[in-house]
Design a protein around this motif. Structure first.
Motif, PDB file in Angstrom:
ATOM      1  N   MET A 105       0.839  -1.184   0.000  1.00 53.63           N
ATOM      2  CA  MET A 105       0.000   0.000   0.000  1.00 53.63           C
ATOM      3  C   MET A 105       0.884   1.248   0.000  1.00 53.63           C
ATOM      4  N   THR A 106       0.562   2.218  -0.832  1.00 48.36           N
ATOM      5  CA  THR A 106       1.334   3.444  -0.945  1.00 48.36           C
ATOM      6  C   THR A 106       0.947   4.402   0.176  1.00 48.36           C
ATOM      7  N   SER A 107       1.934   5.053   0.757  1.00 48.85           N
ATOM      8  CA  SER A 107       1.697   6.080   1.771  1.00 48.85           C
ATOM      9  C   SER A 107       1.530   7.426   1.092  1.00 48.85           C
ATOM     10  N   VAL A 108       0.715   8.274   1.695  1.00 49.05           N
ATOM     11  CA  VAL A 108       0.424   9.601   1.138  1.00 49.05           C
ATOM     12  C   VAL A 108       1.264  10.652   1.854  1.00 49.05           C
ATOM     13  N   LEU A 109       1.998  11.421   1.069  1.00 49.11           N
ATOM     14  CA  LEU A 109       2.820  12.514   1.577  1.00 49.11           C
ATOM     15  C   LEU A 109       2.253  13.834   1.087  1.00 49.11           C
ATOM     16  N   TYR A 110       1.927  14.713   2.018  1.00 52.20           N
ATOM     17  CA  TYR A 110       1.612  16.087   1.655  1.00 52.20           C
ATOM     18  C   TYR A 110       2.948  16.834   1.643  1.00 52.20           C
ATOM     19  N   LEU A 111       3.293  17.376   0.498  1.00 49.92           N
ATOM     20  CA  LEU A 111       4.521  18.151   0.330  1.00 49.92           C
ATOM     21  C   LEU A 111       4.119  19.606   0.180  1.00 49.92           C
ATOM     22  N   PHE A 112       4.394  20.394   1.208  1.00 50.86           N
ATOM     23  CA  PHE A 112       3.997  21.795   1.247  1.00 50.86           C
ATOM     24  C   PHE A 112       5.214  22.688   1.096  1.00 50.86           C
ATOM     25  N   GLY A 113       5.030  23.826   0.448  1.00 53.43           N
ATOM     26  CA  GLY A 113       6.120  24.772   0.286  1.00 53.43           C
ATOM     27  C   GLY A 113       5.648  26.202   0.442  1.00 53.43           C
ATOM     28  N   SER A 114       6.529  27.022   0.970  1.00 52.74           N
ATOM     29  CA  SER A 114       6.257  28.454   1.039  1.00 52.74           C
ATOM     30  C   SER A 114       7.267  29.185   0.166  1.00 52.74           C
ATOM     31  N   ALA A 115       7.120  30.494   0.071  1.00 49.79           N
ATOM     32  CA  ALA A 115       7.835  31.297  -0.925  1.00 49.79           C
ATOM     33  C   ALA A 115       9.278  31.592  -0.533  1.00 49.79           C
ATOM     34  N   ALA A 116      10.117  30.588  -0.716  1.00 50.70           N
ATOM     35  CA  ALA A 116      11.572  30.716  -0.615  1.00 50.70           C
ATOM     36  C   ALA A 116      12.122  30.045  -1.867  1.00 50.70           C
ATOM     37  N   PRO A 117      13.286  30.466  -2.340  1.00 52.11           N
ATOM     38  CA  PRO A 117      13.790  29.947  -3.616  1.00 52.11           C
ATOM     39  C   PRO A 117      13.782  28.427  -3.799  1.00 52.11           C
ATOM     40  N   PRO A 118      14.029  27.593  -2.759  1.00 52.43           N
ATOM     41  CA  PRO A 118      13.988  26.145  -3.000  1.00 52.43           C
ATOM     42  C   PRO A 118      12.620  25.616  -3.436  1.00 52.43           C
ATOM     43  N   VAL A 119      11.568  26.408  -3.313  1.00 49.86           N
ATOM     44  CA  VAL A 119      10.249  25.943  -3.759  1.00 49.86           C
ATOM     45  C   VAL A 119      10.266  25.623  -5.259  1.00 49.86           C
ATOM     46  N   PHE A 120      11.185  26.241  -6.005  1.00 53.06           N
ATOM     47  CA  PHE A 120      11.295  25.953  -7.437  1.00 53.06           C
ATOM     48  C   PHE A 120      11.817  24.532  -7.699  1.00 53.06           C
ATOM     49  N   ASP A 121      12.357  23.871  -6.670  1.00 57.25           N
ATOM     50  CA  ASP A 121      12.850  22.499  -6.800  1.00 57.25           C
ATOM     51  C   ASP A 121      11.741  21.458  -6.675  1.00 57.25           C
ATOM     52  N   LEU A 122      10.512  21.870  -6.370  1.00 58.88           N
ATOM     53  CA  LEU A 122       9.459  20.903  -6.062  1.00 58.88           C
ATOM     54  C   LEU A 122       9.237  19.836  -7.131  1.00 58.88           C
ATOM     55  N   PRO A 123       9.281  20.145  -8.436  1.00 62.07           N
ATOM     56  CA  PRO A 123       9.085  19.039  -9.390  1.00 62.07           C
ATOM     57  C   PRO A 123      10.088  17.901  -9.191  1.00 62.07           C
ATOM     58  N   ASP A 124      11.348  18.238  -8.971  1.00 57.66           N
ATOM     59  CA  ASP A 124      12.353  17.202  -8.734  1.00 57.66           C
ATOM     60  C   ASP A 124      12.100  16.487  -7.413  1.00 57.66           C
ATOM     61  N   VAL A 125      11.711  17.231  -6.384  1.00 61.50           N
ATOM     62  CA  VAL A 125      11.447  16.629  -5.073  1.00 61.50           C
ATOM     63  C   VAL A 125      10.256  15.673  -5.171  1.00 61.50           C
ATOM     64  N   VAL A 126       9.239  16.053  -5.925  1.00 64.75           N
ATOM     65  CA  VAL A 126       8.088  15.161  -6.129  1.00 64.75           C
ATOM     66  C   VAL A 126       8.551  13.866  -6.791  1.00 64.75           C
ATOM     67  N   ARG A 127       9.366  13.962  -7.822  1.00 68.36           N
ATOM     68  CA  ARG A 127       9.866  12.755  -8.507  1.00 68.36           C
ATOM     69  C   ARG A 127      10.619  11.853  -7.528  1.00 68.36           C
ATOM     70  N   ARG A 128      11.451  12.457  -6.705  1.00 71.36           N
ATOM     71  CA  ARG A 128      12.233  11.676  -5.743  1.00 71.36           C
ATOM     72  C   ARG A 128      11.323  11.010  -4.713  1.00 71.36           C
ATOM     73  N   ALA A 129      10.335  11.742  -4.223  1.00 71.33           N
ATOM     74  CA  ALA A 129       9.412  11.168  -3.238  1.00 71.33           C
ATOM     75  C   ALA A 129       8.592  10.043  -3.865  1.00 71.33           C
ATOM     76  N   ARG A 130       8.151  10.227  -5.090  1.00 77.06           N
ATOM     77  CA  ARG A 130       7.380   9.178  -5.775  1.00 77.06           C
ATOM     78  C   ARG A 130       8.237   7.936  -5.997  1.00 77.06           C
ATOM     79  N   SER A 131       9.502   8.122  -6.332  1.00 78.14           N
ATOM     80  CA  SER A 131      10.375   6.962  -6.538  1.00 78.14           C
ATOM     81  C   SER A 131      10.628   6.220  -5.223  1.00 78.14           C
ATOM     82  N   ASP A 132      10.367   6.901  -4.105  1.00 72.73           N
ATOM     83  CA  ASP A 132      10.503   6.294  -2.789  1.00 72.73           C
ATOM     84  C   ASP A 132       9.179   5.676  -2.324  1.00 72.73           C
TER      85      ASP A 132
END
Length: 176
Positions: free
Chosen positions: A1-28
């Protein structure tokens, strides 16, 4: 069974990394739902469609209307990163005018395992409320990755890689 992760971000420059972070979390093995503060949603306006395609869920930055169906599955864990000074303070003080702050504030009471990782410069970190807010969240059970083993503030204007691996590793540990 897959676990659900809410990935939240606020307005700091690393928020632009979210597409890559989503890919990494999904691969996990996570089913990822992305939530953004209003300013972060504005910053990522041109990337929200891609994030929705990556996750299979709508990107949310606003509360749903009363009586409307929830479009996300229930969270097994939450990662809130990058977390600005404003978001840290609003969360610690229970100021839930924005969707993501409301979810993480309620998540404390629901005992949803939650990781927060700030992204503030050293000048912001000197404000006395910031440290109080970090400690308030830690005492409420939030795993705040700040200081040793987490985010260490940089000097204003200094650019450094954001330690996304630490946040994802901690979410993985909380899931176990």
């Amino acid at each position: 069974m897959t676990s659900v992760l809410y990935l939240f971000g606020s307005a700091a420059p690393p928020v632009f990394d979210l597409p890559d972070v989503v890919r990494r979390a999904r691969s996990d093995g996570w089913d990822v739902c992305v939530g953004l503060t209003p300013t972060a949603a504005d910053w990522l306006r041109d990337r929200c469609t891609a994030l929705e395609e990556l996750t299979g869920h709508p990107v949310r930055s606003q509360y749903k209307r009363p009586g409307a169906a929830d479009v996300w599955p229930k969270a097994d864990a939450i990662v809130f990163a990058p977390l600005t000074m404003n978001s840290v303070n609003a969360w610690a003080l229970g100021l839930t005018s924005s969707f993501v702050i409301g979810v993480v504030a309620e998540g404390i009471g629901k005992r949803i395992p939650t990781v927060g990782m700030p992204c503030v410069n050293a000048a912001y970190a000197q404000h006395p409320q910031f440290e109080r807010s970090v400690e308030t969240l830690r005492s409420a059970g939030v795993r705040m990755l700040y200081g040793d083993g987490g985010f260490v503030p940089n000097q204003p204007g200094e650019k450094r890689p954001y330690p996304w691996d630490r946040a994802l590793d901690e979410a993985r540990r909380l899931r176990s």
